[in-house]
Design a protein around this motif. Structure first.
Motif, mmCIF file in Angstrom:
data_model
loop_
_atom_site.group_PDB
_atom_site.id
_atom_site.type_symbol
_atom_site.label_atom_id
_atom_site.label_comp_id
_atom_site.label_asym_id
_atom_site.label_seq_id
_atom_site.Cartn_x
_atom_site.Cartn_y
_atom_site.Cartn_z
ATOM 1 N N THR A 71 5.823 -1.561 -4.180
ATOM 2 C CA THR A 71 4.550 -2.213 -4.488
ATOM 3 C C THR A 71 3.435 -1.202 -4.773
ATOM 4 O O THR A 71 2.576 -1.450 -5.628
ATOM 5 N N ARG A 72 3.452 -0.077 -4.085
ATOM 6 C CA ARG A 72 2.442 0.964 -4.324
ATOM 7 C C ARG A 72 2.610 1.532 -5.728
ATOM 8 O O ARG A 72 1.640 1.652 -6.485
ATOM 9 N N LEU A 99 -2.289 -7.381 -3.659
ATOM 10 C CA LEU A 99 -1.947 -8.144 -2.451
ATOM 11 C C LEU A 99 -0.590 -7.730 -1.895
ATOM 12 O O LEU A 99 -0.431 -7.583 -0.676
ATOM 13 N N ARG A 100 0.375 -7.526 -2.774
ATOM 14 C CA ARG A 100 1.706 -7.089 -2.317
ATOM 15 C C ARG A 100 1.620 -5.688 -1.722
ATOM 16 O O ARG A 100 2.228 -5.404 -0.687
ATOM 17 N N ALA A 158 -1.013 -4.287 -0.400
ATOM 18 C CA ALA A 158 -1.755 -4.386 0.866
ATOM 19 C C ALA A 158 -0.844 -4.908 1.980
ATOM 20 O O ALA A 158 -0.888 -4.404 3.107
ATOM 21 N N LYS A 159 -0.037 -5.890 1.660
ATOM 22 C CA LYS A 159 0.896 -6.459 2.647
ATOM 23 C C LYS A 159 1.864 -5.379 3.147
ATOM 24 O O LYS A 159 2.242 -5.373 4.323
ATOM 25 N N ASP A 160 2.237 -4.464 2.267
ATOM 26 C CA ASP A 160 3.141 -3.368 2.638
ATOM 27 C C ASP A 160 2.410 -2.185 3.273
ATOM 28 O O ASP A 160 3.028 -1.166 3.571
ATOM 29 N N GLY A 161 1.085 -2.290 3.412
ATOM 30 C CA GLY A 161 0.308 -1.197 3.996
ATOM 31 C C GLY A 161 0.125 -0.015 3.049
ATOM 32 O O GLY A 161 -0.171 1.094 3.482
ATOM 33 N N PRO A 203 -7.180 -1.168 3.857
ATOM 34 C CA PRO A 203 -7.577 -2.565 4.100
ATOM 35 C C PRO A 203 -8.943 -2.878 3.489
ATOM 36 O O PRO A 203 -9.808 -2.015 3.400
#
Length: 188
Positions: free
Chosen positions: A81-82, A135-136, A138-141, A145
């Protein structure tokens, strides 16, 4: 009646073609009066088809924005995702840096002489395309934030505007994006 519609369609196409050339040559502040003269129409005709400068810019960049949105959709299911988010931001940066005037079309409402009531469709479309990637990630860190896609589009816009007069704007914009990413996205 249909003759007027055909004339109106021809005028629209001619104005848009001239606007694309003028924006490529002079950027987002290309003269609307010069566009009208070169297209062989009056200023009122330009305003009838494109009531605001932003409306004209959005029409000029419509296809490029669509390509960027499609790229975002293509990356939406990427495993990393990153990497997907950074690839999309890099594509946005490259397009904006290589297309004179595009960054100005992404400036938020109410800034740089644009009417705050004039909705920024280009930025809205890009936000919609990039939001799932953010969003994906962010969900994976993979991102800090509280970051929004609008923050990232504004960051890219600022980088591109700051480098537009550089001898190699694309390379410099990509370099600066890399510097920003180092502070935006934690190392893995």
């Amino acid at each position: 009646m249909s003759t007027q519609r055909a004339d109106a369609r021809r005028n629209y196409a001619r104005i848009l073609a001239v606007a694309e050339e003028e924006v490529a040559a002079h950027g987002a502040n290309a003269s609307l009066e010069q566009i009208a003269r070169t297209a062989g129409v009056g200023s009122a005709t330009v305003r009838r088809h494109f009531p605001t400068r932003r409306a004209l810019l959005e029409a000029v960049f419509h296809e490029r924005i669509e390509v960027l949105c499609a790229r975002g959709r293509d990356l939406a299911d990427a495993a990393d995702t990153r990497a997907a988010l950074l690839e999309w931001l890099s594509a946005l940066t490259a397009y904006a840096a290589s297309t004179r005037g595009l960054a100005a079309a992404l400036i938020p409402e109410g800034a740089a002489g644009f009417d705050p009531q004039d909705v920024n469709t280009c930025a809205a479309q890009l936000s919609e395309a990039g939001r799932p990637l953010l969003l994906r990630a962010a969900k994976d860190g993979a991102v800090a934030p509280g970051m929004t896609i609008e923050d990232l589009i504004t960051l890219v816009t600022g980088i591109v505007l700051a480098t537009e007069h550089h001898p190699d704007p694309g390379t410099e914009a990509e370099r600066l994006l890399g510097l920003a990413v180092a502070g935006v996205s934690p190392q893995r």
